[in-house]
Design a protein around this motif. Structure first.
Motif, PDB file in Angstrom:
ATOM      1  N   LEU A  63       0.830  -1.206   0.000  1.00 23.12           N
ATOM      2  CA  LEU A  63       0.000   0.000   0.000  1.00 23.12           C
ATOM      3  C   LEU A  63       0.861   1.251   0.000  1.00 23.12           C
ATOM      4  O   LEU A  63       0.590   2.212  -0.748  1.00 23.12           O
ATOM      5  CB  LEU A  63      -0.923  -0.010   1.219  1.00 23.12           C
ATOM      6  N   GLU A  64       1.910   1.258   0.804  1.00 22.19           N
ATOM      7  CA  GLU A  64       2.791   2.428   0.873  1.00 22.19           C
ATOM      8  C   GLU A  64       3.518   2.650  -0.450  1.00 22.19           C
ATOM      9  O   GLU A  64       3.728   3.794  -0.865  1.00 22.19           O
ATOM     10  CB  GLU A  64       3.792   2.264   2.019  1.00 22.19           C
ATOM     11  N   ASN A  65       3.916   1.572  -1.108  1.00 27.02           N
ATOM     12  CA  ASN A  65       4.541   1.702  -2.418  1.00 27.02           C
ATOM     13  C   ASN A  65       3.569   2.295  -3.434  1.00 27.02           C
ATOM     14  O   ASN A  65       3.936   3.180  -4.205  1.00 27.02           O
ATOM     15  CB  ASN A  65       5.042   0.339  -2.905  1.00 27.02           C
ATOM     16  N   ALA A  66       2.337   1.805  -3.427  1.00 31.83           N
ATOM     17  CA  ALA A  66       1.337   2.306  -4.375  1.00 31.83           C
ATOM     18  C   ALA A  66       0.987   3.760  -4.105  1.00 31.83           C
ATOM     19  O   ALA A  66       0.610   4.501  -5.016  1.00 31.83           O
ATOM     20  CB  ALA A  66       0.087   1.439  -4.322  1.00 31.83           C
ATOM     21  N   ALA A  67       1.135   4.183  -2.865  1.00 35.80           N
ATOM     22  CA  ALA A  67       0.781   5.552  -2.486  1.00 35.80           C
ATOM     23  C   ALA A  67       1.951   6.519  -2.580  1.00 35.80           C
ATOM     24  O   ALA A  67       1.779   7.723  -2.318  1.00 35.80           O
ATOM     25  CB  ALA A  67       0.227   5.562  -1.060  1.00 35.80           C
ATOM     26  N   TYR A  68       3.123   6.039  -2.976  1.00 35.88           N
ATOM     27  CA  TYR A  68       4.324   6.865  -2.896  1.00 35.88           C
ATOM     28  C   TYR A  68       4.215   8.133  -3.741  1.00 35.88           C
ATOM     29  O   TYR A  68       4.586   9.222  -3.290  1.00 35.88           O
ATOM     30  CB  TYR A  68       5.550   6.061  -3.329  1.00 35.88           C
ATOM     31  N   GLY A  69       3.729   8.023  -4.951  1.00 34.75           N
ATOM     32  CA  GLY A  69       3.602   9.213  -5.799  1.00 34.75           C
ATOM     33  C   GLY A  69       2.695  10.258  -5.190  1.00 34.75           C
ATOM     34  O   GLY A  69       2.941  11.476  -5.324  1.00 34.75           O
ATOM     35  N   LEU A  70       1.652   9.812  -4.511  1.00 36.64           N
ATOM     36  CA  LEU A  70       0.740  10.746  -3.847  1.00 36.64           C
ATOM     37  C   LEU A  70       1.408  11.389  -2.635  1.00 36.64           C
ATOM     38  O   LEU A  70       1.158  12.558  -2.326  1.00 36.64           O
ATOM     39  CB  LEU A  70      -0.536  10.015  -3.414  1.00 36.64           C
ATOM     40  N   ALA A  71       2.277  10.627  -1.955  1.00 38.17           N
ATOM     41  CA  ALA A  71       3.008  11.201  -0.830  1.00 38.17           C
ATOM     42  C   ALA A  71       3.932  12.312  -1.311  1.00 38.17           C
ATOM     43  O   ALA A  71       4.065  13.360  -0.653  1.00 38.17           O
ATOM     44  CB  ALA A  71       3.809  10.111  -0.115  1.00 38.17           C
ATOM     45  N   VAL A  72       4.565  12.103  -2.465  1.00 38.55           N
ATOM     46  CA  VAL A  72       5.426  13.135  -3.045  1.00 38.55           C
ATOM     47  C   VAL A  72       4.619  14.392  -3.346  1.00 38.55           C
ATOM     48  O   VAL A  72       5.115  15.522  -3.184  1.00 38.55           O
ATOM     49  CB  VAL A  72       6.114  12.609  -4.321  1.00 38.55           C
ATOM     50  N   GLN A  73       3.380  14.207  -3.765  1.00 37.14           N
ATOM     51  CA  GLN A  73       2.518  15.354  -4.063  1.00 37.14           C
ATOM     52  C   GLN A  73       2.028  16.072  -2.804  1.00 37.14           C
ATOM     53  O   GLN A  73       1.479  17.165  -2.891  1.00 37.14           O
ATOM     54  CB  GLN A  73       1.287  14.894  -4.855  1.00 37.14           C
ATOM     55  N   GLY A  74       2.199  15.433  -1.637  1.00 41.14           N
ATOM     56  CA  GLY A  74       1.719  16.042  -0.398  1.00 41.14           C
ATOM     57  C   GLY A  74       0.272  15.740  -0.094  1.00 41.14           C
ATOM     58  O   GLY A  74      -0.358  16.427   0.725  1.00 41.14           O
ATOM     59  N   VAL A  75      -0.301  14.702  -0.707  1.00 40.54           N
ATOM     60  CA  VAL A  75      -1.685  14.322  -0.451  1.00 40.54           C
ATOM     61  C   VAL A  75      -1.784  13.764   0.974  1.00 40.54           C
ATOM     62  O   VAL A  75      -0.934  12.960   1.397  1.00 40.54           O
ATOM     63  CB  VAL A  75      -2.150  13.257  -1.472  1.00 40.54           C
ATOM     64  N   PRO A  76      -2.793  14.165   1.754  1.00 42.07           N
ATOM     65  CA  PRO A  76      -2.937  13.658   3.125  1.00 42.07           C
ATOM     66  C   PRO A  76      -2.990  12.131   3.177  1.00 42.07           C
ATOM     67  O   PRO A  76      -3.477  11.480   2.237  1.00 42.07           O
ATOM     68  CB  PRO A  76      -4.269  14.270   3.582  1.00 42.07           C
ATOM     69  N   ARG A  77      -2.526  11.584   4.274  1.00 42.90           N
ATOM     70  CA  ARG A  77      -2.337  10.132   4.379  1.00 42.90           C
ATOM     71  C   ARG A  77      -3.625   9.360   4.118  1.00 42.90           C
ATOM     72  O   ARG A  77      -3.616   8.375   3.365  1.00 42.90           O
ATOM     73  CB  ARG A  77      -1.784   9.778   5.758  1.00 42.90           C
ATOM     74  N   ARG A  78      -4.715   9.755   4.722  1.00 42.89           N
ATOM     75  CA  ARG A  78      -5.957   8.994   4.570  1.00 42.89           C
ATOM     76  C   ARG A  78      -6.400   8.967   3.114  1.00 42.89           C
ATOM     77  O   ARG A  78      -6.787   7.916   2.591  1.00 42.89           O
ATOM     78  CB  ARG A  78      -7.057   9.592   5.449  1.00 42.89           C
ATOM     79  N   GLU A  79      -6.303  10.109   2.441  1.00 39.94           N
ATOM     80  CA  GLU A  79      -6.726  10.171   1.038  1.00 39.94           C
ATOM     81  C   GLU A  79      -5.801   9.359   0.140  1.00 39.94           C
ATOM     82  O   GLU A  79      -6.263   8.625  -0.739  1.00 39.94           O
ATOM     83  CB  GLU A  79      -6.757  11.627   0.555  1.00 39.94           C
ATOM     84  N   ARG A  80      -4.491   9.478   0.378  1.00 37.84           N
ATOM     85  CA  ARG A  80      -3.583   8.754  -0.505  1.00 37.84           C
ATOM     86  C   ARG A  80      -3.690   7.249  -0.316  1.00 37.84           C
ATOM     87  O   ARG A  80      -3.573   6.477  -1.274  1.00 37.84           O
ATOM     88  CB  ARG A  80      -2.149   9.245  -0.334  1.00 37.84           C
ATOM     89  N   GLU A  81      -3.939   6.805   0.918  1.00 40.41           N
ATOM     90  CA  GLU A  81      -4.094   5.372   1.132  1.00 40.41           C
ATOM     91  C   GLU A  81      -5.381   4.864   0.492  1.00 40.41           C
ATOM     92  O   GLU A  81      -5.410   3.752  -0.049  1.00 40.41           O
ATOM     93  CB  GLU A  81      -4.061   5.052   2.629  1.00 40.41           C
ATOM     94  N   ALA A  82      -6.440   5.666   0.532  1.00 42.12           N
ATOM     95  CA  ALA A  82      -7.698   5.257  -0.111  1.00 42.12           C
ATOM     96  C   ALA A  82      -7.522   5.168  -1.627  1.00 42.12           C
ATOM     97  O   ALA A  82      -7.985   4.209  -2.263  1.00 42.12           O
ATOM     98  CB  ALA A  82      -8.810   6.248   0.246  1.00 42.12           C
ATOM     99  N   ARG A  83      -6.844   6.156  -2.205  1.00 44.41           N
ATOM    100  CA  ARG A  83      -6.626   6.142  -3.654  1.00 44.41           C
ATOM    101  C   ARG A  83      -5.688   5.016  -4.061  1.00 44.41           C
ATOM    102  O   ARG A  83      -5.872   4.367  -5.110  1.00 44.41           O
ATOM    103  CB  ARG A  83      -6.100   7.498  -4.113  1.00 44.41           C
ATOM    104  N   ALA A  84      -4.672   4.758  -3.242  1.00 46.06           N
ATOM    105  CA  ALA A  84      -3.741   3.669  -3.544  1.00 46.06           C
ATOM    106  C   ALA A  84      -4.449   2.324  -3.449  1.00 46.06           C
ATOM    107  O   ALA A  84      -4.224   1.431  -4.292  1.00 46.06           O
ATOM    108  CB  ALA A  84      -2.554   3.716  -2.587  1.00 46.06           C
ATOM    109  N   ALA A  85      -5.308   2.159  -2.454  1.00 51.26           N
ATOM    110  CA  ALA A  85      -6.051   0.901  -2.312  1.00 51.26           C
ATOM    111  C   ALA A  85      -6.977   0.687  -3.504  1.00 51.26           C
ATOM    112  O   ALA A  85      -7.120  -0.446  -3.990  1.00 51.26           O
ATOM    113  CB  ALA A  85      -6.853   0.918  -1.015  1.00 51.26           C
ATOM    114  N   GLU A  86      -7.583   1.754  -3.990  1.00 52.40           N
ATOM    115  CA  GLU A  86      -8.451   1.644  -5.168  1.00 52.40           C
ATOM    116  C   GLU A  86      -7.642   1.239  -6.396  1.00 52.40           C
ATOM    117  O   GLU A  86      -8.074   0.382  -7.189  1.00 52.40           O
ATOM    118  CB  GLU A  86      -9.157   2.979  -5.425  1.00 52.40           C
TER     119      GLU A  86
END
Length: 366
Positions: free
Chosen positions: A123-146
């Motif tokens: 999940l953290e790997n899939a969310a990495y690009g969103l983390a770089v963008q500064g997307v809040p954790r809850r949102e980026r994890e939801a988008r990565a899970a999707e």
């Protein structure tokens, strides 16, 4: 429809006096002449456009310049000459800061060797690009899970990369690119490190995702079968130059030169051609009136052979309105296969195999 991505007269020269080398190339010098003077021409005068929602495949052998070309499309490499436009903006004119923003939000890249962080969960790997963008954790994890779910990895979110197969790791890389909702995906030989069966499964996965997401994709490969399976349009590169651009059928049936023709010799034509490519369009009539099976312009070649084998006359090809747009005689199918000896088992009807040749008429109504 305006093009999403446009490359115009791109050159990339490494080594001594690159600008002077470009001028020499424009005047007719070849790569070997430049190499003797300490310059390497990786990409020479490359121009193409990619439409929204299109998979554009660049294929060529190692050293043809395809990966260098890809890296100029998102600014990882600066062109020696030429320009790249994305949604009308000239990427080659952007500041470093603006270019980083474009790469973070609008263009994602899927690499050949997964590039997963071993100390981060799936999940953290899939969310990495969103983390770089500064997307809040809850949102980026939801988008990565999707995105992981779209790639068939639901339930694997808490796993570690080393717990996954190679194909699953590549799906994580694809999910990471999709999670950012980027407008453009750049895929650099993304499936070539996979075993053949897993590779085909990933091709299926990409085509299935594309039906839903309709992303604009530039896909790099050295495998012509993969290029023809995935590409809406294909550019063939040789020695830094694009030598032909067209659909799979264009490349297969109308090669620009002997080099392109040599690539197509081992391609399974039955997986590429459709009825529209092999039919005789010089017909008269409004609709088939034979009470038997017909084909559509997009009927795959293999299915067309199966229909032909059940008939004693050419296959009628009808458009969506039922209008006759062409016919496919059996011998035409054999000709496109390029193997006369295989005709009885591949495209012949039961009557032909029994020695009774059926007529060649298609009954039509004017």
């Amino acid at each position: 429809m305006s093009s999403r991505l446009e490359a115009e007269a791109l050159y990339k020269v490494f080594g001594r006096r690159p600008d002077a080398a470009v001028e020499r190339l424009r005047q007719g010098a070849d790569r070997e002449e430049l190499r003797a003077d300490g310059a390497t021409a990786a990409v020479i005068d490359a121009s193409f456009t990619v439409e929204p929602g299109q998979i554009f495949v660049v294929m060529g052998l190692s050293g043809s310049g395809k990966s260098t070309l890809l890296r100029m499309l998102n600014g990882l490499l600066e062109p020696t000459a030429g320009s790249v436009r994305f949604d009308g903006d000239d990427l080659t004119a952007l500041s470093d800061r603006d270019l980083r923003v474009v790469r973070a939000r609008k263009i994602s890249m899927v690499f050949q060797h997964f590039a997963l962080f071993p100390h981060r969960s799936v999940l953290e790997n899939a969310a990495y690009g969103l983390a770089v963008q500064g997307v809040p954790r809850r949102e980026r994890e939801a988008r990565a899970a999707e995105a992981l779910s779209l790639c068939g990895l639901a339930g694997w979110e808490k796993s570690w990369p080393d717990e996954l197969s190679g194909g699953m790791q590549q799906r994580v890389g694809l999910a990471r690119a999709l999670a950012t909702d980027a407008d453009l995906l750049l895929m650099d030989e993304s499936f070539s490190a996979l075993d053949p069966l897993i590779r085909r499964d990933m091709q299926d996965q990409l085509l299935q995702l594309q039906q839903t997401l309709k992303k604009t994709i530039v896909f790099i490969t050295h495998d012509l079968n993969e290029a023809m399976r995935l590409g809406d349009r294909i550019a063939v590169m040789r020695d830094g130059r694009i030598v032909q651009t067209g659909t799979a059928e264009d490349i297969l049936l109308r090669p620009e030169n002997d080099y392109v023709a040599s690539f197509t010799q081992d391609v399974d034509r039955s997986r590429v051609l459709t009825a529209s490519a092999v039919m005789d369009g010089d017909v008269r009539g409004d609709e088939a009136d034979c009470g038997c099976e017909t084909a559509a312009p997009d009927t795959p070649f293999g299915e067309l052979c199966a229909i032909s084998a059940r008939l004693t006359h050419p296959v009628a090809v009808l458009d969506k309105k039922g209008k006759l747009v062409g016919v496919v005689p059996r011998q035409r199918l054999v000709g496109f296969l390029g193997d006369e000896q295989s005709a009885p088992s591949v495209c012949a009807s039961p009557r032909d195999r029994g020695g009774d040749k059926g007529g060649d008429k298609v009954v039509t109504r004017a």
